[in-house]
Design an enzyme around this catalytic site. Structure first.
Site, PDB file in Angstrom:
ATOM      1  N   CYS A   1      47.498 -12.364 -10.973  1.00 12.03           N
ATOM      2  CA  CYS A   1      46.286 -11.803 -11.568  1.00 12.03           C
ATOM      3  C   CYS A   1      45.038 -12.427 -10.955  1.00 12.03           C
ATOM      4  CB  CYS A   1      46.271 -12.035 -13.081  1.00 12.03           C
ATOM      5  SG  CYS A   1      47.594 -11.208 -13.985  1.00 12.03           S
ATOM      6  N   CYS A   8      48.620 -16.125 -15.289  1.00  7.75           N
ATOM      7  CA  CYS A   8      49.231 -15.238 -14.287  1.00  7.75           C
ATOM      8  C   CYS A   8      48.610 -15.481 -12.911  1.00  7.75           C
ATOM      9  CB  CYS A   8      49.059 -13.788 -14.719  1.00  7.75           C
ATOM     10  SG  CYS A   8      49.516 -12.574 -13.472  1.00  7.75           S
TER      11      CYS A   8
END
Length: 322
Positions: free
Chosen positions: A82, A79
């Protein structure tokens, strides 16, 4: 372990509150045990950020949330957002210096937790306070927005649950075992209330909470617990079908509407319970009106003064009263 209430403004889940009280009692016992063994009260800066999995969720998140708010960062290695948000959350965790913990959960390795929290996409950030969970935000939000959200979280945790955070010792050894402060003066009585609930002794739980409030009238946990135990005591012998039939046939009968409102609230129908009693106050007069008003105020205590549904119902009540 399934997380409790997905919002402090969500459906009233009395079982979840009871579970949170149990977790708190266990945490307090652990604090007392650590204090008896000479443990210190400070934690290291590194211990403010932890990796959590499904096996450790009960201990590392639910039980710790009875001492300090726990912010949960759902992330994954693949991700890209993230990779921007996680370092920011870690930096803010250090900056807030013990006002909350940061629990990092890898969704690839903990699919069950992801599903239980209803995570639709990552990054996703939640918080757990006193065993109750609530969503904070999703996506790589701006730092100013994150700070505002964290400030609100810390404020609610302190004002509603009395959680003032942890003491951080920057010079403490990373190998030292952290031990929170000793148990408070009313912890034994509060634990007795939880034990009474476990045993199905609702009357005993009511008395235990009343004992705390006799010495400390402002004790938030005891006030909340008393209101909830009294509600459970009132509904435990009710026949729901008969109560609802009676309320439907007697819309102007305060006693019938009060009983139905209790059932509404236990079933999680908060707005229905409040609306029913506001309408009863509007329809009735004298002692019946006062009984409906008083019960409505008691149900406000069960839900919590900061819940927006309580605020709306207070406004509606004021309109019909004045």
């Amino acid at each position: 372990m399934q997380p409790r209430n997905m919002s402090m403004s969500g459906v009233v889940d009395l079982a979840a509150v009871k579970a949170a009280q149990e977790a708190k009692a266990k945490a307090e016992q652990a604090r007392a045990e650590a204090a008896r063994h000479g443990g210190g009260g400070a934690v290291t800066p590194a211990s403010l950020v932890i990796d959590v999995d499904e096996a450790g969720f009960e201990r590392d998140v639910l039980q710790r949330s009875t001492e300090v708010p726990v912010v949960i960062d759902f992330w994954a290695e693949w991700c890209e957002p993230c990779k921007q948000l996680s370092p920011l959350l870690e930096r803010l965790t250090a900056e807030y210096n013990g006002r909350f913990l940061l629990a990092k959960i890898d969704v690839d390795a903990n699919q069950m937790l992801m599903q239980q929290f209803g995570v639709q996409g990552i990054p996703a950030v939640f918080a757990v306070v006193a065993g109750q969970a609530l969503p904070l935000f999703q996506g790589a939000a701006p730092e100013a927005q994150i700070r505002q959200t964290l400030d609100q979280l810390v404020q609610v945790a302190e004002e509603r649950f009395g959680l003032t955070g942890l003491t951080v010792d920057a010079d403490a050894s990373e190998d030292a075992q952290p031990a929170p402060a000793p148990a408070g003066p009313h912890d034994a009585a509060l634990a007795a209330a939880v034990q009474a609930l476990d045993a199905g002794d609702l009357g005993g739980a009511v008395r235990a909470y009343e004992n705390v409030l006799s010495d400390d009238p402002a004790n938030t946990e005891a006030k909340l617990g008393l209101a909830q135990a009294q509600l459970l005591l009132r509904v435990q012998d009710m026949d729901p079908a008969a109560v609802r039939k009676d309320a439907a046939e007697k819309p102007g009968d305060a006693r019938a509407q009060i009983a139905a409102a209790d059932l509404d609230l236990v079933g999680g129908h908060v707005e229905d319970a409040f609306g029913r009693l506001v309408e009863t106050v509007r329809r009735t007069a004298g002692e019946e009106r006062d009984a409906a008003r008083v019960r409505l105020l008691e149900l406000f205590e069960v839900v919590g003064a900061d819940d927006p549904r309580v605020t709306a119902a207070r406004t509606a009540l004021a309109r019909v009263l004045f």
